[in-house]
Design a protein around this motif. Structure first.
Motif, PDB file in Angstrom:
ATOM      1  N   MET A  66       0.831  -1.205   0.000  1.00 15.47           N
ATOM      2  CA  MET A  66       0.000   0.000   0.000  1.00 15.47           C
ATOM      3  C   MET A  66       0.872   1.265   0.000  1.00 15.47           C
ATOM      4  O   MET A  66       0.588   2.220  -0.711  1.00 15.47           O
ATOM      5  N   LEU A  67       1.927   1.251   0.809  1.00 18.10           N
ATOM      6  CA  LEU A  67       2.750   2.451   0.926  1.00 18.10           C
ATOM      7  C   LEU A  67       3.492   2.764  -0.375  1.00 18.10           C
ATOM      8  O   LEU A  67       3.765   3.922  -0.668  1.00 18.10           O
ATOM      9  N   LYS A  68       3.786   1.736  -1.185  1.00 16.57           N
ATOM     10  CA  LYS A  68       4.389   1.992  -2.492  1.00 16.57           C
ATOM     11  C   LYS A  68       3.423   2.761  -3.387  1.00 16.57           C
ATOM     12  O   LYS A  68       3.821   3.614  -4.186  1.00 16.57           O
ATOM     13  N   ARG A  69       2.145   2.446  -3.250  1.00 18.02           N
ATOM     14  CA  ARG A  69       1.130   3.160  -4.025  1.00 18.02           C
ATOM     15  C   ARG A  69       1.049   4.616  -3.590  1.00 18.02           C
ATOM     16  O   ARG A  69       0.879   5.515  -4.426  1.00 18.02           O
ATOM     17  N   VAL A  70       1.192   4.848  -2.295  1.00 20.10           N
ATOM     18  CA  VAL A  70       1.178   6.217  -1.787  1.00 20.10           C
ATOM     19  C   VAL A  70       2.351   7.005  -2.354  1.00 20.10           C
ATOM     20  O   VAL A  70       2.207   8.181  -2.735  1.00 20.10           O
ATOM     21  N   GLU A  71       3.519   6.376  -2.414  1.00 18.78           N
ATOM     22  CA  GLU A  71       4.691   7.069  -2.949  1.00 18.78           C
ATOM     23  C   GLU A  71       4.491   7.445  -4.415  1.00 18.78           C
ATOM     24  O   GLU A  71       4.886   8.524  -4.858  1.00 18.78           O
ATOM     25  N   LYS A  72       3.858   6.582  -5.182  1.00 19.76           N
ATOM     26  CA  LYS A  72       3.563   6.897  -6.582  1.00 19.76           C
ATOM     27  C   LYS A  72       2.569   8.056  -6.673  1.00 19.76           C
ATOM     28  O   LYS A  72       2.678   8.913  -7.558  1.00 19.76           O
ATOM     29  N   LEU A  73       1.608   8.074  -5.752  1.00 16.86           N
ATOM     30  CA  LEU A  73       0.655   9.181  -5.735  1.00 16.86           C
ATOM     31  C   LEU A  73       1.356  10.489  -5.406  1.00 16.86           C
ATOM     32  O   LEU A  73       1.056  11.534  -6.014  1.00 16.86           O
ATOM     33  N   ARG A  74       2.294  10.460  -4.483  1.00 17.30           N
ATOM     34  CA  ARG A  74       3.031  11.675  -4.132  1.00 17.30           C
ATOM     35  C   ARG A  74       3.768  12.246  -5.340  1.00 17.30           C
ATOM     36  O   ARG A  74       3.857  13.466  -5.517  1.00 17.30           O
ATOM     37  N   GLU A  75       4.276  11.377  -6.191  1.00 16.75           N
ATOM     38  CA  GLU A  75       4.935  11.840  -7.411  1.00 16.75           C
ATOM     39  C   GLU A  75       3.945  12.571  -8.317  1.00 16.75           C
ATOM     40  O   GLU A  75       4.278  13.595  -8.930  1.00 16.75           O
ATOM     41  N   LEU A  76       2.724  12.073  -8.378  1.00 17.46           N
ATOM     42  CA  LEU A  76       1.702  12.725  -9.196  1.00 17.46           C
ATOM     43  C   LEU A  76       1.279  14.058  -8.596  1.00 17.46           C
ATOM     44  O   LEU A  76       0.946  15.003  -9.326  1.00 17.46           O
TER      45      LEU A  76
ATOM     46  N   LEU B  99      -5.361   2.744  -1.560  1.00 19.09           N
ATOM     47  CA  LEU B  99      -4.204   3.381  -0.936  1.00 19.09           C
ATOM     48  C   LEU B  99      -3.934   2.885   0.478  1.00 19.09           C
ATOM     49  O   LEU B  99      -2.785   2.883   0.929  1.00 19.09           O
ATOM     50  N   SER B 100      -4.991   2.482   1.192  1.00 20.48           N
ATOM     51  CA  SER B 100      -4.835   2.212   2.622  1.00 20.48           C
ATOM     52  C   SER B 100      -5.160   0.790   3.053  1.00 20.48           C
ATOM     53  O   SER B 100      -4.704   0.339   4.114  1.00 20.48           O
ATOM     54  N   GLY B 101      -6.008   0.084   2.292  1.00 25.36           N
ATOM     55  CA  GLY B 101      -6.487  -1.214   2.724  1.00 25.36           C
ATOM     56  C   GLY B 101      -7.667  -1.140   3.660  1.00 25.36           C
ATOM     57  O   GLY B 101      -8.161  -2.164   4.137  1.00 25.36           O
TER      58      GLY B 101
ATOM     59  N   GLN C 178     -10.670  -0.819  13.719  1.00 26.42           N
ATOM     60  CA  GLN C 178     -10.506  -1.518  12.451  1.00 26.42           C
ATOM     61  C   GLN C 178      -9.424  -0.853  11.603  1.00 26.42           C
ATOM     62  O   GLN C 178      -8.588  -1.525  10.995  1.00 26.42           O
ATOM     63  N   ALA C 179      -9.437   0.466  11.565  1.00 23.34           N
ATOM     64  CA  ALA C 179      -8.452   1.199  10.767  1.00 23.34           C
ATOM     65  C   ALA C 179      -7.036   0.939  11.274  1.00 23.34           C
ATOM     66  O   ALA C 179      -6.102   0.808  10.470  1.00 23.34           O
ATOM     67  N   ARG C 180      -6.843   0.862  12.573  1.00 23.88           N
ATOM     68  CA  ARG C 180      -5.504   0.610  13.115  1.00 23.88           C
ATOM     69  C   ARG C 180      -4.988  -0.765  12.698  1.00 23.88           C
ATOM     70  O   ARG C 180      -3.794  -0.952  12.495  1.00 23.88           O
ATOM     71  N   ARG C 181      -5.906  -1.730  12.565  1.00 26.52           N
ATOM     72  CA  ARG C 181      -5.501  -3.069  12.133  1.00 26.52           C
ATOM     73  C   ARG C 181      -5.217  -3.110  10.631  1.00 26.52           C
ATOM     74  O   ARG C 181      -4.295  -3.797  10.190  1.00 26.52           O
ATOM     75  N   GLU C 182      -6.013  -2.396   9.857  1.00 29.95           N
ATOM     76  CA  GLU C 182      -5.959  -2.534   8.405  1.00 29.95           C
ATOM     77  C   GLU C 182      -4.977  -1.576   7.721  1.00 29.95           C
ATOM     78  O   GLU C 182      -4.612  -1.807   6.570  1.00 29.95           O
ATOM     79  N   CYS C 183      -4.573  -0.515   8.416  1.00 34.09           N
ATOM     80  CA  CYS C 183      -3.827   0.558   7.749  1.00 34.09           C
ATOM     81  C   CYS C 183      -2.474   0.826   8.396  1.00 34.09           C
ATOM     82  O   CYS C 183      -2.236   1.927   8.934  1.00 34.09           O
ATOM     83  N   PRO C 184      -1.546  -0.130   8.360  1.00 34.33           N
ATOM     84  CA  PRO C 184      -0.215   0.135   8.915  1.00 34.33           C
ATOM     85  C   PRO C 184       0.467   1.259   8.142  1.00 34.33           C
ATOM     86  O   PRO C 184       0.352   1.354   6.927  1.00 34.33           O
ATOM     87  N   GLY C 185       1.174   2.110   8.884  1.00 33.24           N
ATOM     88  CA  GLY C 185       1.851   3.241   8.258  1.00 33.24           C
ATOM     89  C   GLY C 185       1.011   4.499   8.198  1.00 33.24           C
ATOM     90  O   GLY C 185       1.518   5.567   7.848  1.00 33.24           O
ATOM     91  N   PHE C 186      -0.263   4.404   8.547  1.00 30.73           N
ATOM     92  CA  PHE C 186      -1.155   5.558   8.565  1.00 30.73           C
ATOM     93  C   PHE C 186      -1.370   6.039  10.000  1.00 30.73           C
ATOM     94  O   PHE C 186      -1.477   5.222  10.926  1.00 30.73           O
TER      95      PHE C 186
ATOM     96  N   CYS D 224      -3.309  -0.122 -14.165  1.00 38.05           N
ATOM     97  CA  CYS D 224      -2.487  -1.326 -14.367  1.00 38.05           C
ATOM     98  C   CYS D 224      -2.425  -2.095 -13.046  1.00 38.05           C
ATOM     99  O   CYS D 224      -2.058  -1.529 -12.015  1.00 38.05           O
ATOM    100  N   LYS D 225      -2.776  -3.352 -13.092  1.00 33.73           N
ATOM    101  CA  LYS D 225      -2.830  -4.165 -11.880  1.00 33.73           C
ATOM    102  C   LYS D 225      -1.504  -4.870 -11.626  1.00 33.73           C
ATOM    103  O   LYS D 225      -0.832  -5.322 -12.571  1.00 33.73           O
ATOM    104  N   ASP D 226      -1.157  -4.982 -10.342  1.00 33.61           N
ATOM    105  CA  ASP D 226       0.029  -5.761  -9.996  1.00 33.61           C
ATOM    106  C   ASP D 226      -0.363  -7.227  -9.823  1.00 33.61           C
ATOM    107  O   ASP D 226      -1.536  -7.602  -9.958  1.00 33.61           O
ATOM    108  N   GLU D 227       0.618  -8.064  -9.542  1.00 29.11           N
ATOM    109  CA  GLU D 227       0.376  -9.504  -9.476  1.00 29.11           C
ATOM    110  C   GLU D 227      -0.656  -9.865  -8.416  1.00 29.11           C
ATOM    111  O   GLU D 227      -1.509 -10.735  -8.643  1.00 29.11           O
ATOM    112  N   SER D 228      -0.604  -9.194  -7.269  1.00 26.76           N
ATOM    113  CA  SER D 228      -1.550  -9.520  -6.203  1.00 26.76           C
ATOM    114  C   SER D 228      -2.983  -9.173  -6.614  1.00 26.76           C
ATOM    115  O   SER D 228      -3.936  -9.909  -6.286  1.00 26.76           O
ATOM    116  N   GLU D 229      -3.144  -8.081  -7.342  1.00 26.78           N
ATOM    117  CA  GLU D 229      -4.480  -7.701  -7.804  1.00 26.78           C
ATOM    118  C   GLU D 229      -4.999  -8.682  -8.849  1.00 26.78           C
ATOM    119  O   GLU D 229      -6.176  -9.079  -8.815  1.00 26.78           O
TER     120      GLU D 229
END
Length: 358
Positions: free
Chosen positions: A1-11, A31-33, A59-67, A130-135
């Motif tokens: 998820m955090l890699k996606r955030v970094e790509k968003l920051r570039e945009l 972005l967060s899960g 729930q958010a604390r469990r699902e959103c590490p790094g936030f 574009c989807k990654d392998e997990s998606e």
């Protein structure tokens, strides 16, 4: 998820804003899960927040590490303003112009005293296209549920059964197998109703001699599948076989044209020209397909008006059809992954011949 955030920051740098406010449920999850039904994501160049109310903070604390989780007791604009005045440190906020209603936008603008607000469209969607392998793995599982449900439901389709009963059977099987939900309101359109591209299952009773178009999908892990097959109840006549063979040829030509580097409209043309050449062009009035993922309809669109260059990892449907008012229609649809040099069809349900249910 955090890699996606970094790509968003570039945009965000290219968009000229210091922070971005995300309220779309699909984009928020991407972005967060976070799977709760109320909340927002706030992204700055340095900080990352998930805003939600008392019901979802645990729930958010469990699902959103790094936030950093912010419990919103008042209004969301007030919470955003407080962050901007603290360690958020921004004076111009981007928001999802394609998602917020006018009243929501005005409430946000009025609540952000001293902070500028800039509507932006499609930023997160650019990342999602574009989807990654997990998606892709999740979409494949959703496809498996749909394929298996179709297989198990075929013996159930017979004269005297209603379209709604067929739809219920499909959904029941998918849910029993582990699907989160049906991808959309299931289409089961029989007889002359099969000329309705979105003929949602009705109380109509299926009759001998009907063509039955079945369009459905599953959701798994938030990701969608989409499958359409048309079957014949009883021996098909020559016209039914002819229309089916034309649509099948068009679909196969579109799939053969589908690969990274090709424009979406070129894939549409491959299907559309096949149908036009056989005299049925005016009876194919929708696009050849669409992207899918966290939403059932995403970019790109396989249509005459979409010049998007297809890229590896895009997941699209390929679904040409012919619809003759008062007679009926045929549509065939697969879920397909774009790859270098070609594509991979995820759907496995048979289609090479019109399925005849006797």
């Amino acid at each position: 998820m955090l890699k996606r955030v970094e790509k968003l920051r570039e945009l965000l740098e290219g968009a000229g804003v210091e922070a971005f406010y995300v309220t779309s449920p699909e984009n928020r999850f991407y972005l967060s899960g976070f799977t709760g039904t109320a909340g927002a994501v706030l992204v700055t160049r340095e900080g990352l927040w998930l805003l939600t109310d008392f019901r979802y903070t645990g729930q958010a604390r469990r699902e959103c590490p790094g936030f950093e989780i912010v419990e919103v007791a008042g209004s969301y604009p007030e919470a955003v303003l407080e962050i901007s005045r603290g360690k958020g440190g921004f004076s111009l906020l981007g928001c999802e112009g394609d998602h917020l209603t006018y009243s929501q936008f005005m409430a946000l603008k009025e609540g952000l005293a001293g902070v500028g607000l800039k509507p932006l469209g499609g930023l997160v969607e650019k990342l999602r296209i574009c989807k990654d392998e997990s998606e892709i793995n999740l979409i494949e599982q959703a496809v498996l549920f749909a394929d298996e449900a179709f297989k198990r439901t075929l013996p159930y389709i017979r004269p005297g059964v209603t379209e709604r009963e067929v739809a219920l059977q499909l959904e029941y099987i998918m849910r029993r197998m582990g699907a989160d939900a049906s991808a959309f309101k299931i289409i089961v359109a029989s007889g002359s109703r099969s000329a309705l591209p979105h003929g949602v299952a009705s109380a109509k009773t299926i009759q001998a001699g009907d063509l039955v178009t079945i369009d459905f999908g599953a959701v798994y892990g938030g990701y969608h599948s989409d499958l359409t097959r048309t079957v014949a109840v009883g021996r098909p006549d020559k016209k039914q076989e002819e229309i089916y063979s034309i649509v099948l040829e068009a679909q196969k030509k579109a799939i053969a044209a589908l690969r990274a580097g090709v424009r979406a409209l070129e894939v549409d043309y491959a299907a559309r020209q096949t149908i036009r050449s056989r005299g049925y062009g005016s009876y194919f009035g929708h696009g050849t397909g669409h992207g899918l993922g966290l939403s059932i309809h995403e970019g790109p669109r396989l249509s005459e008006r979409d010049g998007t260059v297809l890229q590896t990892g895009m997941v699209v449907t390929v679904e040409p059809g012919i619809y003759l008012p008062g007679w009926g229609g045929v549509r065939i649809e697969d879920t397909v992954v774009v790859e270098d040099g070609g594509c991979r069809v995820l759907t496995r349900s048979p289609k090479d011949e019109l399925i005849v249910l006797l």
